[in-house]
Design a protein around this motif. Structure first.
Motif, short mmCIF file in Angstrom:
data_model
loop_
_atom_site.label_atom_id
_atom_site.label_comp_id
_atom_site.label_asym_id
_atom_site.label_seq_id
_atom_site.Cartn_x
_atom_site.Cartn_y
_atom_site.Cartn_z
N THR A 1 0.84 -1.20 0.00
CA THR A 1 0.00 0.00 0.00
C THR A 1 0.87 1.25 0.00
OG1 THR A 1 -0.15 0.30 2.41
CG2 THR A 1 -1.69 -1.26 1.39
N GLN A 2 0.36 2.29 -0.63
CA GLN A 2 1.13 3.53 -0.68
C GLN A 2 1.27 4.14 0.71
OE1 GLN A 2 0.22 6.88 -0.24
NE2 GLN A 2 -1.98 6.66 0.15
N LYS A 3 0.27 3.94 1.57
CA LYS A 3 0.34 4.50 2.92
C LYS A 3 1.49 3.88 3.71
CE LYS A 3 -2.36 5.47 7.09
NZ LYS A 3 -1.23 5.20 7.98
N GLU A 4 1.59 2.56 3.66
CA GLU A 4 2.65 1.89 4.41
C GLU A 4 4.03 2.30 3.89
OE1 GLU A 4 4.07 -2.60 5.76
OE2 GLU A 4 2.71 -2.37 4.05
N GLY A 5 4.15 2.38 2.58
CA GLY A 5 5.43 2.75 1.98
C GLY A 5 5.85 4.16 2.35
N LEU A 6 4.95 5.12 2.22
CA LEU A 6 5.29 6.51 2.50
C LEU A 6 5.40 6.78 4.01
CD1 LEU A 6 3.30 8.43 -0.26
CD2 LEU A 6 5.70 7.70 -0.23
N ASP A 7 4.65 6.04 4.81
CA ASP A 7 4.83 6.15 6.26
C ASP A 7 6.22 5.68 6.66
OD1 ASP A 7 2.31 7.14 6.61
OD2 ASP A 7 1.44 5.31 7.46
N THR A 8 6.72 4.67 5.98
CA THR A 8 8.08 4.18 6.23
C THR A 8 9.10 5.24 5.85
OG1 THR A 8 7.41 1.88 5.87
CG2 THR A 8 9.76 2.38 5.66
N TYR A 9 8.87 5.90 4.74
CA TYR A 9 9.76 7.00 4.33
C TYR A 9 9.79 8.10 5.38
CZ TYR A 9 11.58 11.09 1.95
OH TYR A 9 12.31 12.21 1.63
N ALA A 10 8.62 8.44 5.90
CA ALA A 10 8.51 9.54 6.87
C ALA A 10 9.34 9.27 8.13
CB ALA A 10 7.05 9.76 7.24
N LYS A 11 9.52 7.99 8.48
CA LYS A 11 10.27 7.64 9.69
C LYS A 11 11.78 7.82 9.52
CE LYS A 11 6.79 4.25 11.12
NZ LYS A 11 6.48 2.80 11.24
N ASN A 12 12.26 7.75 8.28
CA ASN A 12 13.71 7.84 8.05
C ASN A 12 14.00 8.40 6.66
OD1 ASN A 12 16.44 7.58 8.30
ND2 ASN A 12 16.48 5.36 8.52
#
Length: 305
Positions: free
Chosen positions: A39-50
């Motif tokens: 999902t795009q949400k999971e992917g971009l949330d991961t980006y936001a963390k690091n």
């Protein structure tokens, strides 16, 4: 420590499990590490963390939005692109699709002007990703200092990157450098203890004692004189207390215009030396025995005082 100079890419595609050959192709030919998400949400949330770790994202044209129970659609792609443009402006994104209906859809071509056809454009996609990443400020610095970033990873690599940026931007009145250096020194001491060279346990509050131990004359065969001097200097400058406050003032008022630069290069010398420590088991055991003998003398000497 393992060697690594990979490109770290988010890969958002609900059918990525059927495309592992593409993942292997990227790794083999471009040293691109693709980390998949459905999902795009999971992917971009991961980006936001690091955000300093991730360097680009590949988006499927029909992507799941927030849940794997949804139907993949262009709406998911639109939400992803909108979020990137609003929140993550520095994140390069690349759209890849194998959907025949989209490849011939004029509206899709108008909205998303640049996209790549799966399998047909894989080489061009990878070439464009690498070129784009290499033009990014963080990657320019990483490529400029391969002695450091060819092996350093994770949050400590991000911290060192932020330190080098201070030098590259010539922020020589920036006293924040000393707190950053302290964090890296903590990490270095923990590694040296785990390695077996630092025979007294680093507890987060004994940097000065650890520095004195590593500066012992009997350790000079492993810890060269210039590294001993660097460690003493770095710990003296980075530690808390009135001495640090005085140095902060000297830097902020530009009375020591090159102190920030010299501190950074001392730290880089220490990191380079750390990476060059032998990994051979026999050599490590010899170093551990040497450190243990030094520890006896070190403790006895301290007890006398």
């Amino acid at each position: 420590m393992t060697m690594s100079n990979s490109y770290h890419i988010l890969w958002i595609d609900d059918e990525w499990e059927e495309m592992t050959s593409f993942q292997k192709y990227c790794k083999l030919h471009y040293n691109m590490e693709l980390t998949p998400f459905k999902t795009q949400k999971e992917g971009l949330d991961t980006y936001a963390k690091n955000p300093t770790f991730w360097e680009a994202v590949i988006l499927d044209a029909k992507v799941l939005n927030e849940s794997e129970q949804e139907v993949a659609s262009v709406a998911g792609l639109q939400n992803a692109v909108l979020r990137i443009k609003e929140e993550f402006k520095e994140l390069p994104y690349f759209i890849s699709t194998g959907q025949p209906d989209l490849l011939s859809n004029q509206m899709f071509k108008t909205i998303f002007k640049v996209f790549y056809e799966k399998e047909i454009d894989d080489e061009k996609l990878c070439d464009d990703i690498i070129q784009t990443i290499n033009e990014q400020p963080n990657r320019i610095i990483k490529n400029k200092y391969p002695e450091i970033f060819s092996w350093l990873e994770g949050t400590i690599a991000d911290e060192v990157l932020s330190i080098i940026k201070i030098y590259e931007n010539r922020e020589f009145a920036n006293a924040d450098i000393f707190n950053k250096v302290r964090k890296v020194l903590d990490w270095i001491m923990s590694n040296l203890y785990d390695y077996g060279l630092l025979a007294i346990k680093f507890n987060g509050a004994n940097l000065n004692e650890c520095s004195k131990f590593l500066g012992h004359p009997n350790l000079q065969s492993v810890v060269p004189v210039h590294i001993q001097r660097h460690l003493y200097s770095l710990v003296s400058i980075a530690n808390e207390g009135s001495h640090r406050q005085h140095i902060d003032e000297e830097v902020k008022t530009n009375k020591a215009p090159f102190l920030v630069a010299s501190t950074i290069f001392e730290l880089l010398n220490v990191l380079t030396w750390l990476h060059q420590l032998p990994n051979d088991m026999e050599e490590k055991q010899t170093i551990e025995k040497l450190a243990a003998n030094v520890a006896i003398d070190f403790v006895q000497s301290n007890n006398k005082h």
